[in-house]
Design a protein around this motif. Structure first.
Motif, PDB file in Angstrom:
ATOM      1  N   LEU A 261       0.739  -1.090   0.129  1.00  0.00           N
ATOM      2  CA  LEU A 261       0.204  -0.169   0.040  1.00  0.00           C
ATOM      3  C   LEU A 261       0.804   1.193   0.068  1.00  0.00           C
ATOM      4  O   LEU A 261       1.961   1.403   0.587  1.00  0.00           O
ATOM      5  N   PRO A 262       0.321   2.145  -0.891  1.00  0.00           N
ATOM      6  CA  PRO A 262       1.421   3.505  -0.679  1.00  0.00           C
ATOM      7  C   PRO A 262       1.091   4.132   0.460  1.00  0.00           C
ATOM      8  O   PRO A 262      -0.084   4.060   1.243  1.00  0.00           O
ATOM      9  N   HIS A 263       2.170   5.036   0.941  1.00  0.00           N
ATOM     10  CA  HIS A 263       2.035   5.738   2.343  1.00  0.00           C
ATOM     11  C   HIS A 263       1.274   6.818   1.920  1.00  0.00           C
ATOM     12  O   HIS A 263       1.294   7.534   0.818  1.00  0.00           O
ATOM     13  N   THR A 264       0.243   7.069   2.879  1.00  0.00           N
ATOM     14  CA  THR A 264      -0.729   8.176   2.709  1.00  0.00           C
ATOM     15  C   THR A 264      -0.021   9.511   3.482  1.00  0.00           C
ATOM     16  O   THR A 264       0.420   9.093   4.444  1.00  0.00           O
ATOM     17  N   SER A 265      -0.586  10.536   3.199  1.00  0.00           N
ATOM     18  CA  SER A 265      -0.274  11.584   4.106  1.00  0.00           C
ATOM     19  C   SER A 265      -0.815  11.486   5.685  1.00  0.00           C
ATOM     20  O   SER A 265      -0.546  11.856   6.567  1.00  0.00           O
ATOM     21  N   LEU A 266      -1.962  10.868   5.574  1.00  0.00           N
ATOM     22  CA  LEU A 266      -2.683  10.476   6.780  1.00  0.00           C
ATOM     23  C   LEU A 266      -1.803   9.844   7.891  1.00  0.00           C
ATOM     24  O   LEU A 266      -1.730   9.944   8.770  1.00  0.00           O
ATOM     25  N   ARG A 267      -1.164   8.746   7.090  1.00  0.00           N
ATOM     26  CA  ARG A 267      -0.410   7.673   7.969  1.00  0.00           C
ATOM     27  C   ARG A 267       0.979   8.439   8.455  1.00  0.00           C
ATOM     28  O   ARG A 267       1.317   8.238   9.540  1.00  0.00           O
ATOM     29  N   GLU A 268       1.399   9.445   7.721  1.00  0.00           N
ATOM     30  CA  GLU A 268       2.603  10.136   8.152  1.00  0.00           C
ATOM     31  C   GLU A 268       2.547  11.222   9.143  1.00  0.00           C
ATOM     32  O   GLU A 268       3.147  11.524   9.991  1.00  0.00           O
ATOM     33  N   ILE A 269       1.112  11.791   9.248  1.00  0.00           N
ATOM     34  CA  ILE A 269       0.933  12.981  10.040  1.00  0.00           C
ATOM     35  C   ILE A 269       0.057  12.689  11.260  1.00  0.00           C
ATOM     36  O   ILE A 269      -0.125  13.125  12.412  1.00  0.00           O
ATOM     37  N   SER A 270      -0.356  11.406  11.473  1.00  0.00           N
ATOM     38  CA  SER A 270      -1.214  10.817  12.530  1.00  0.00           C
ATOM     39  C   SER A 270      -0.601   9.383  13.067  1.00  0.00           C
ATOM     40  O   SER A 270       0.036   8.611  12.272  1.00  0.00           O
ATOM     41  N   PHE A 271      -0.034   9.493  14.230  1.00  0.00           N
ATOM     42  CA  PHE A 271       0.709   8.519  14.865  1.00  0.00           C
ATOM     43  C   PHE A 271       0.264   8.112  16.479  1.00  0.00           C
ATOM     44  O   PHE A 271      -0.252   9.114  17.054  1.00  0.00           O
ATOM     45  N   ASN A 272       0.412   6.917  16.779  1.00  0.00           N
ATOM     46  CA  ASN A 272       0.437   6.528  18.234  1.00  0.00           C
ATOM     47  C   ASN A 272       1.702   6.792  18.986  1.00  0.00           C
ATOM     48  O   ASN A 272       2.755   6.493  18.516  1.00  0.00           O
ATOM     49  N   VAL A 273       1.423   7.549  20.137  1.00  0.00           N
ATOM     50  CA  VAL A 273       2.918   7.713  21.062  1.00  0.00           C
ATOM     51  C   VAL A 273       2.974   6.393  21.567  1.00  0.00           C
ATOM     52  O   VAL A 273       2.195   5.977  22.344  1.00  0.00           O
ATOM     53  N   GLN A 274       4.619   6.295  21.685  1.00  0.00           N
ATOM     54  CA  GLN A 274       4.946   4.767  22.090  1.00  0.00           C
ATOM     55  C   GLN A 274       5.427   4.890  23.674  1.00  0.00           C
ATOM     56  O   GLN A 274       5.131   4.035  24.512  1.00  0.00           O
ATOM     57  N   ASP A 275       5.885   6.135  24.059  1.00  0.00           N
ATOM     58  CA  ASP A 275       6.623   6.460  25.487  1.00  0.00           C
ATOM     59  C   ASP A 275       6.830   7.715  25.426  1.00  0.00           C
ATOM     60  O   ASP A 275       6.405   8.595  24.583  1.00  0.00           O
ATOM     61  N   HIS A 276       7.455   8.326  26.657  1.00  0.00           N
ATOM     62  CA  HIS A 276       7.470   9.589  26.973  1.00  0.00           C
ATOM     63  C   HIS A 276       8.560  10.194  26.057  1.00  0.00           C
ATOM     64  O   HIS A 276       8.548  11.349  25.591  1.00  0.00           O
ATOM     65  N   GLU A 277       9.660   9.511  25.843  1.00  0.00           N
ATOM     66  CA  GLU A 277      10.832   9.975  24.824  1.00  0.00           C
ATOM     67  C   GLU A 277      10.112   9.979  23.577  1.00  0.00           C
ATOM     68  O   GLU A 277      10.483  11.031  22.952  1.00  0.00           O
ATOM     69  N   ASP A 278       9.205   9.161  22.974  1.00  0.00           N
ATOM     70  CA  ASP A 278       8.515   9.213  21.864  1.00  0.00           C
ATOM     71  C   ASP A 278       7.777  10.545  21.750  1.00  0.00           C
ATOM     72  O   ASP A 278       7.592  11.328  20.651  1.00  0.00           O
ATOM     73  N   PHE A 279       7.173  10.922  22.826  1.00  0.00           N
ATOM     74  CA  PHE A 279       6.257  11.956  22.876  1.00  0.00           C
ATOM     75  C   PHE A 279       7.215  13.228  22.630  1.00  0.00           C
ATOM     76  O   PHE A 279       6.870  14.271  21.899  1.00  0.00           O
ATOM     77  N   THR A 280       8.269  13.252  23.325  1.00  0.00           N
ATOM     78  CA  THR A 280       8.952  14.596  23.315  1.00  0.00           C
ATOM     79  C   THR A 280       9.596  14.774  22.067  1.00  0.00           C
ATOM     80  O   THR A 280       9.711  15.959  21.549  1.00  0.00           O
ATOM     81  N   ASP A 281      10.131  13.646  21.438  1.00  0.00           N
ATOM     82  CA  ASP A 281      10.663  13.834  20.016  1.00  0.00           C
ATOM     83  C   ASP A 281       9.563  14.275  18.940  1.00  0.00           C
ATOM     84  O   ASP A 281      10.038  15.102  18.131  1.00  0.00           O
ATOM     85  N   ARG A 282       8.569  13.588  18.861  1.00  0.00           N
ATOM     86  CA  ARG A 282       7.564  13.666  17.940  1.00  0.00           C
ATOM     87  C   ARG A 282       6.652  14.889  17.988  1.00  0.00           C
ATOM     88  O   ARG A 282       5.779  15.290  17.179  1.00  0.00           O
ATOM     89  N   VAL A 283       6.489  15.313  19.425  1.00  0.00           N
ATOM     90  CA  VAL A 283       5.186  16.277  19.666  1.00  0.00           C
ATOM     91  C   VAL A 283       5.913  17.504  19.978  1.00  0.00           C
ATOM     92  O   VAL A 283       5.854  18.664  19.595  1.00  0.00           O
ATOM     93  N   ILE A 284       6.476  17.530  21.269  1.00  0.00           N
ATOM     94  CA  ILE A 284       7.265  18.629  21.902  1.00  0.00           C
ATOM     95  C   ILE A 284       8.233  19.251  20.950  1.00  0.00           C
ATOM     96  O   ILE A 284       8.448  20.520  20.481  1.00  0.00           O
ATOM     97  N   ASN A 285       9.187  18.693  20.236  1.00  0.00           N
ATOM     98  CA  ASN A 285      10.135  19.054  19.359  1.00  0.00           C
ATOM     99  C   ASN A 285       9.523  19.130  17.894  1.00  0.00           C
ATOM    100  O   ASN A 285      10.597  19.394  17.063  1.00  0.00           O
ATOM    101  N   SER A 286       8.241  19.006  17.696  1.00  0.00           N
ATOM    102  CA  SER A 286       7.720  19.103  16.178  1.00  0.00           C
ATOM    103  C   SER A 286       7.893  20.707  15.795  1.00  0.00           C
ATOM    104  O   SER A 286       7.575  21.536  16.513  1.00  0.00           O
ATOM    105  N   GLU A 287       8.204  20.562  14.552  1.00  0.00           N
ATOM    106  CA  GLU A 287       8.014  22.089  13.849  1.00  0.00           C
ATOM    107  C   GLU A 287       6.665  22.417  13.680  1.00  0.00           C
ATOM    108  O   GLU A 287       6.213  23.660  13.429  1.00  0.00           O
TER     109      GLU A 287
END
Length: 171
Positions: A56-82
């Motif tokens: 299946l091709p990667h969709t933009s929905l898949r790239e911009i919506s994600f499940n947080v795995q742990d606190h470090e993942d939250f910091t990397d992908r949410v807090i430090n997001s542009e």
């Protein structure tokens, strides 16, 4: 799954079809190759209507919506997001959460990559729920540059979600 499909195709390949691939003892090599070609056109493992599924091709929905795995993942992908990030605090047992989640994803997808969405299960990540003061689900907070800039609790209809997401981008 592709392996199972191929095995099924091979196992159903009858002995009659295989016998047409064997050269007769009097056949020359040229007639053997001709019989192979005609047999291969008659007997196809994968006909055009039955091709193996492609990835299946990667969709933009898949790239911009994600499940947080742990606190470090939250910091990397949410807090430090542009990008601004909508954080959907939800629970598996929550009925309104199951309604709101797909609506949020649809509203985010309409923005074509200008905002992201993180999904946080409060049962798995209680520490994040406590840190952000989540006392009821569903709770949606917006984080931009590490700061909470907006939030709402409860369920909203599609129009309200679209205007909420548009307002976030405009800030």
């Amino acid at each position: 799954m592709a392996h199972r499909l191929l095995i099924r195709r091979i196992s159903t390949f009858s002995a009659k079809n295989i016998s047409c691939l064997r050269p007769s003892t009097t056949a020359s090599s040229s007639s053997f190759s001709t019989s192979l070609q005609s047999a291969s056109t008659r007997v196809s493992f994968l006909s055009p209507s039955r091709t193996l599924p492609r990835s299946l091709p990667h969709t933009s929905l898949r790239e911009i919506s994600f499940n947080v795995q742990d606190h470090e993942d939250f910091t990397d992908r949410v807090i430090n997001s542009e990008l601004p990030v909508l954080v959907d605090f939800h629970a598996q047992w929550c009925g309104p959460c199951k309604i709101l989640g797909p609506r949020l994803e649809k509203a985010i997808a309409k923005q074509k990559g200008r905002v992201a969405m993180a999904k946080v299960d409060i049962d798995d990540h209680t520490d994040l729920a406590i840190e952000y003061g989540v006392s009821a689900v569903p709770t949606v907070i917006v984080i931009r540059g590490g700061d909470v800039v907006d939030h709402f609790v409860g369920i909203k209809d599609d129009d309200e979600l679209d205007s909420f997401v548009s307002k976030i981008i405009g800030q």
